[in-house]
Design a protein around this motif. Structure first.
Motif, PDB file in Angstrom:
ATOM      1  N   ALA A 663      -2.355  19.853  38.766  1.00  0.00           N
ATOM      2  CA  ALA A 663      -2.049  20.945  39.254  1.00  0.00           C
ATOM      3  C   ALA A 663      -0.460  20.634  40.326  1.00  0.00           C
ATOM      4  CB  ALA A 663      -3.470  20.560  41.296  1.00  0.00           C
ATOM      5  N   ALA A 664       0.171  19.308  41.032  1.00  0.00           N
ATOM      6  CA  ALA A 664       1.343  19.609  41.143  1.00  0.00           C
ATOM      7  C   ALA A 664       2.155  19.890  40.136  1.00  0.00           C
ATOM      8  CB  ALA A 664       1.735  17.949  41.807  1.00  0.00           C
ATOM      9  N   GLN A 665       1.939  19.801  39.221  1.00  0.00           N
ATOM     10  CA  GLN A 665       2.651  19.774  38.595  1.00  0.00           C
ATOM     11  C   GLN A 665       2.810  21.814  38.123  1.00  0.00           C
ATOM     12  OE1 GLN A 665       5.262  18.406  37.089  1.00  0.00           O
ATOM     13  NE2 GLN A 665       4.353  15.831  38.045  1.00  0.00           N
ATOM     14  N   GLN A 666       1.616  22.107  38.585  1.00  0.00           N
ATOM     15  CA  GLN A 666       2.134  23.831  38.743  1.00  0.00           C
ATOM     16  C   GLN A 666       2.549  24.079  40.029  1.00  0.00           C
ATOM     17  OE1 GLN A 666      -0.850  25.972  35.887  1.00  0.00           O
ATOM     18  NE2 GLN A 666      -2.054  23.545  36.391  1.00  0.00           N
ATOM     19  N   GLY A 667       2.893  23.893  40.688  1.00  0.00           N
ATOM     20  CA  GLY A 667       3.922  24.005  41.589  1.00  0.00           C
ATOM     21  C   GLY A 667       2.294  24.406  42.548  1.00  0.00           C
ATOM     22  N   ASN A 668       1.124  23.939  43.071  1.00  0.00           N
ATOM     23  CA  ASN A 668      -0.037  24.019  44.144  1.00  0.00           C
ATOM     24  C   ASN A 668       0.876  22.616  45.350  1.00  0.00           C
ATOM     25  OD1 ASN A 668      -2.344  22.673  45.771  1.00  0.00           O
ATOM     26  ND2 ASN A 668      -2.804  24.806  44.758  1.00  0.00           N
ATOM     27  N   ALA A 806       8.519  19.656  48.955  1.00  0.00           N
ATOM     28  CA  ALA A 806       9.776  20.046  50.136  1.00  0.00           C
ATOM     29  C   ALA A 806      10.885  21.019  49.830  1.00  0.00           C
ATOM     30  CB  ALA A 806      10.471  19.342  50.949  1.00  0.00           C
ATOM     31  N   ASP A 807      10.823  20.847  48.380  1.00  0.00           N
ATOM     32  CA  ASP A 807      11.767  21.600  47.862  1.00  0.00           C
ATOM     33  C   ASP A 807      11.079  23.482  47.815  1.00  0.00           C
ATOM     34  OD1 ASP A 807      13.889  20.022  48.116  1.00  0.00           O
ATOM     35  OD2 ASP A 807      13.958  18.736  45.959  1.00  0.00           O
ATOM     36  N   THR A 808       9.680  22.092  46.642  1.00  0.00           N
ATOM     37  CA  THR A 808       9.694  24.367  46.149  1.00  0.00           C
ATOM     38  C   THR A 808       8.689  25.178  46.955  1.00  0.00           C
ATOM     39  OG1 THR A 808       9.258  22.990  44.135  1.00  0.00           O
ATOM     40  CG2 THR A 808       7.719  25.301  44.326  1.00  0.00           C
ATOM     41  N   HIS A 809       8.596  24.372  48.279  1.00  0.00           N
ATOM     42  CA  HIS A 809       7.767  24.755  49.129  1.00  0.00           C
ATOM     43  C   HIS A 809       8.256  24.820  50.524  1.00  0.00           C
ATOM     44  CE1 HIS A 809       4.656  26.007  46.046  1.00  0.00           C
ATOM     45  NE2 HIS A 809       4.636  24.378  45.450  1.00  0.00           N
ATOM     46  N   SER A 810       9.732  24.580  50.940  1.00  0.00           N
ATOM     47  CA  SER A 810       9.864  24.283  52.629  1.00  0.00           C
ATOM     48  C   SER A 810       8.155  23.971  53.152  1.00  0.00           C
ATOM     49  CB  SER A 810      10.374  25.493  52.938  1.00  0.00           C
ATOM     50  OG  SER A 810      11.118  26.041  51.748  1.00  0.00           O
ATOM     51  N   SER A 811       7.566  23.003  52.639  1.00  0.00           N
ATOM     52  CA  SER A 811       6.758  22.152  53.598  1.00  0.00           C
ATOM     53  C   SER A 811       7.374  22.022  55.336  1.00  0.00           C
ATOM     54  CB  SER A 811       5.939  21.503  52.493  1.00  0.00           C
ATOM     55  OG  SER A 811       5.001  20.990  53.548  1.00  0.00           O
TER      56      SER A 811
END
Length: 876
Positions: A663-668, A806-811
């Motif tokens: 799921a992480a590889q799908q951007g979740n 952090a990079d994809t979702h600015s978490s």
């Protein structure tokens, strides 16, 4: 158990009681004395009494044996089920402990000399009537449970073969499982939807000499060997997803919806619901709870025709939408949908009447005898008052009004209903005897107006008209320069006289010459040589607009055009370029919008609400193997919560991490954080408690392995990363009771049995018991170094997934953890400037926590500077 009507009945109080009674009676009927007990005697497939196996164990073994045989004989569904089990390591069992009990029983029979050599065929002893080859699913040995989709070895290779065989037989889920894995390999390990937006992100092939991925069109990125058991390219992924999409569309267009209505999809994320406590206010739209039956009953009461003085039109339209789209957990019931749409249409509700009319045109939600095109025509006339000219004038005045800045006192202009305009186009295109004469020109005009109003089905129909759909009659293209055709009397009185020549209208609309439109002079003006370049360009635009609104037929046609490209006859000039990535994106979306995901995920959600967690997990697991993000995150969550179906803690943890990683590889975002937490908090590390005793000689591999895993999981010392490990006992003081209990147990054993009975003394004078697990292992310096290296490796993996979040979702949470890891050098180089950067990024959403962390980091940095200063001073 997966039918939605069962769960709709269960939602009501009386329905739940009836189902409970039926299930209870069925359970009593299936019982046979005391055979259900673990220690009870049960007969196996040969009729031999097995004192160590229950009746359920014997039936489970027989079921697995028959499932394996069905897969070997070519049954597509059996091949898919076996492949899913081999890839995930999760057997189709309610209790995986059956494998251990079956292995123990086989060993007991061998010791007694009753069974001969052990066999893997599910039977006992040697039976010449049974196959001697081992089955695809073993019944006396565990499958390996990988912690990543790329792991699996021989199991995964066998699963890929079975998926391929099942896909060749038309199984949609198997084709999707392989298509998703091929796409992962071709995209370099990224299966998010954004990867398919650019042709440069998908590998076009592999170097035959090295096996390395070749960049697509010369500038894409290579996969670097990352794969899910297959080395895929864009073309191989496209082949599987195209087969799956064709299967989905065949089922939809031949089914009751005629391909015009998409199946209802479920998007509930159990982890998000769990975190928010199920409160509807704090949940996003896809996580809202289902509408209860009592609320639907209230809508039905308001919409009843017997309600005085008249039914509530908006209530009728609302309940019709619930049944038409399957909203908020309601069953998609098309018969009830058309019933309430007709009620709304009878009381002058244009949109409700338009939907009811379209359902009559296509025969959706009714029998052929109930289909009424006259009623459909009535609804369409109602939604297009004054005919086409008036509708065009309404749209023109509405656009003018929208362009004015000052609209004070202006009366709002309403446009005609887009569904009714589309319906009028269909009636003129198909023709209705004694009602509407077939006229391609009028049909095109209505479709054009419907698409301008934004109706996706009208956009699709207009595009198909441009591509030559339903215009095969030569008379439709014959020029009639001096002939005018009078409209029938029953049509609109205000509609002007128009030419019925399809080509002549197209010539005026496109501002192109007639001969260039025809493309050739050989056939003269009376021949039609197919769609022109202008037709293709307009059709592709309209198909794309309809596809973005969820029209699956339009997206399917668009995907096929992108797969093969298109040429204009007879010159052969190319007007649509083939694009693998674009076609793959559309085919993948179609496959995921079909009944495959709809049935699995909706049934799983209803089973979860009903408390049937095992069945829910089964459906989510099957959905996860096909690449469903909802299936992956929900199955991972259930496994993490402890619904492990008898698997050991280690296997259950691996199964959960495997799905979170996918799921992480799908951007979740949630999946990226969960995987990072698994490694950050040491859940994937080996136990630092006592080593389990190895299996006794002759006990066999499976029983000893089970004992080892039990000791492994039961004696794990709590782990807290970083310099503040002691804070764990402040957050979780109950763990101190477990440690104290073990110490007291060892002390009592020393007093009772003496130090010679399994009791030893540690170097510091304390006592411990190997039997109770209160002795710490004798760590050597090498063991300590290996532990430090393992911790660093775990931290590096955690940082990888935190950085992804952090990079994809600015978490904020991921940035905070990265800042802490950089500050203390946990898996990353100690770097105070980088730590400050991540703390600052986290402060955008968590200002107080970031401020405290920055203050503590400044203090920490000062201490480190003093340490370095004193070391340098004394070294000199």
């Amino acid at each position: 158990r997966n039918e939605e009507d069962v769960f709709s009945l269960r939602d009501t109080k009386m329905g739940g009681q009836i189902l409970w009674l039926c299930e209870t009676v069925a359970g009593l009927w299936s019982r046979d004395g005391d055979d259900d007990g673990i220690g009870g005697d049960a007969a196996d497939g040969n009729g031999t009494v097995s004192p160590g196996l229950s009746r359920q164990d014997v039936l489970a073994r027989e079921g697995m044996r028959h499932l394996s045989m069905a897969a070997e004989l070519g049954h597509p569904a059996a091949q898919r089920m076996v492949a899913n089990s081999l890839a995930s390591g999760i057997l189709p069992l309610s209790d995986h402990g059956m494998i251990v009990r079956a292995a123990r029983e086989e060993r007991r029979k061998r010791r007694e000399g009753r069974g001969g050599p052990a066999s893997e065929n599910g039977g006992v002893g040697e039976d010449p009537a049974r196959p001697t080859d081992p089955p695809l699913l073993p019944t006396t040995k565990r499958l390996d449970v990988p912690d990543d989709f790329s792991s699996g070895g021989e199991q995964l290779s066998r699963a890929v073969v079975l998926w391929h065989m099942s896909a060749m037989s038309g199984d949609v889920e198997s084709a999707m499982a392989l298509g998703w894995r091929h796409m992962y390999s071709a995209s370099g390990g990224d299966t998010s939807n954004s990867i398919l937006q650019s042709a440069d992100q998908i590998s076009g092939g592999y170097d035959v000499s090295t096996g390395a991925a070749l960049p697509h069109r010369g500038n894409g990125r290579a996969s670097g060997g990352r794969h899910y058991g297959v080395l895929g390219t864009c073309q191989t992924a496209l082949a599987y997803y195209e087969a799956a999409a064709h299967g989905v569309m065949d089922e939809l267009e031949s089914g009751p919806t005629r391909g015009k209505i998409s199946p209802p999809l479920d998007g509930h994320r159990l982890a998000e619901i769990y975190v928010n406590g199920g409160a509807s206010v704090a949940l996003s739209g896809n996580n809202k709870p289902d509408e209860v039956e009592e609320a639907l009953q209230y809508y039905r009461m308001l919409a009843s025709r017997s309600r005085s003085p008249e039914p509530d039109v908006m209530a009728a339209f609302t309940i019709a939408n619930f049944y038409y789209f399957g909203l908020r957990g309601a069953k998609q019931d098309l018969r009830l949908a058309v019933k309430y749409y007709e009620i709304a249409g009878d009381y002058n509700h244009w949109e409700g009447g338009g939907r009811a009319g379209l359902m009559h045109v296509w025969g959706i939600g009714m029998t052929p005898d109930e289909r009424d095109l006259g009623l459909a025509y009535k609804y369409f006339l109602q939604g297009t008052p004054g005919g086409l000219d008036n509708c065009l004038d309404r749209l023109r005045r509405k656009r003018q009004q929208a362009g004015k800045q000052d609209q004070t006192g202006a009366e709002e202009v309403s446009s005609c209903d887009s569904r009714c305009a589309n319906g009028m186009g269909l009636l003129h295109l198909l023709g209705v005897p004694n009602l509407v004469k077939r006229d391609t020109t009028k049909a095109r005009l209505w479709f054009e107006h419907g698409k301008d109003l934004g109706d996706p089905d009208a956009q699709y129909n207009y595009a198909m008209i441009r591509l030559g759909w339903m215009v095969e009659d030569v008379t439709d293209f014959r020029l009639r320069h001096n002939e005018e055709v009078q409209a029938p009397d029953f049509l609109f009185a205000r509609q002007p006289v128009r030419s019925s020549s399809y080509v002549k209208y197209r010539e005026k609309a496109d501002h192109t010459s007639l001969m260039s439109e025809l493309g050739s002079t050989k056939g003269g003006a009376n021949s039609y040589n197919g769609p022109t370049a202008s037709d293709f360009n307009i059709a592709m635009t309209e198909l794309g607009r309809a596809a973005t609104k969820g029209h699956l037929q339009a997206e399917h046609r668009l995907a096929m055009l992108h797969t093969t490209g298109a040429h204009v006859p007879p010159t052969g000039s190319k007007v649509v370029a083939s694009s693998c990535t674009t076609a793959l994106r559309h085919f993948k979306h179609i496959a995921e919008s079909g009944h495959t995901f709809s049935r699995r995920n909706r049934a799983a959600w209803k089973q979860y609400n009903a408390g049937d967690y095992e069945s829910s997990l089964r459906n989510y697991l099957a959905s996860a193997e096909t690449g469903s993000l909802v299936g992956q995150v929900n199955a991972a969550f259930l496994l993490e919560q402890g619904y492990c179906m008898g698997m050991s803690t280690k296997d259950c943890t691996h199964a959960s991490v495997r799905l979170w990683r996918a799921a992480a590889q799908q951007g979740n975002l949630e999946a990226s954080l969960r995987v990072g937490d698994f490694y950050y908090y040491g859940k994937m590390m080996k136990s630092r408690g006592r080593e389990a005793s190895p299996p006794a000689e002759g006990d066999g591999e499976d029983e000893g392995d089970d004992q080892y895993l039990t000791d492994y999981d039961a004696n794990t010392v709590p782990y807290m990363p970083g310099p503040f490990g002691w804070t764990r006992y402040i957050l979780y003081p109950e763990e101190l009771f477990g440690i104290a209990s073990k110490w007291i147990s060892g002390y009592v054993n020393r007093l009772k049995n003496g130090e010679d009975d399994g009791t030893s003394s540690a170097d510091d004078g304390s006592t411990c018991s190997h039997e109770d697990g209160t002795c710490a292992p004798n760590w050597t310096e090498q063991d300590e170094n290996e532990l430090r290296q393992e911790e660093d490796r775990q931290m590096a993996i955690a940082a990888q997934y935190y950085r992804m979040a952090a990079d994809t979702h600015s978490s904020a949470r991921a940035n905070y953890n990265l800042g802490f890891m950089h500050e203390w050098g946990l898996g990353l180089a100690q770097d105070f400037p980088l730590a400050k950067r991540h703390y600052d990024l986290a402060g955008k959403d968590a200002s107080m926590a970031a401020a405290i962390a920055l203050w503590a980091m400044n203090l920490h940095q000062t201490v480190v500077k003093f340490q370095v200063y004193f070391q340098d001073y004394f070294s000199v």
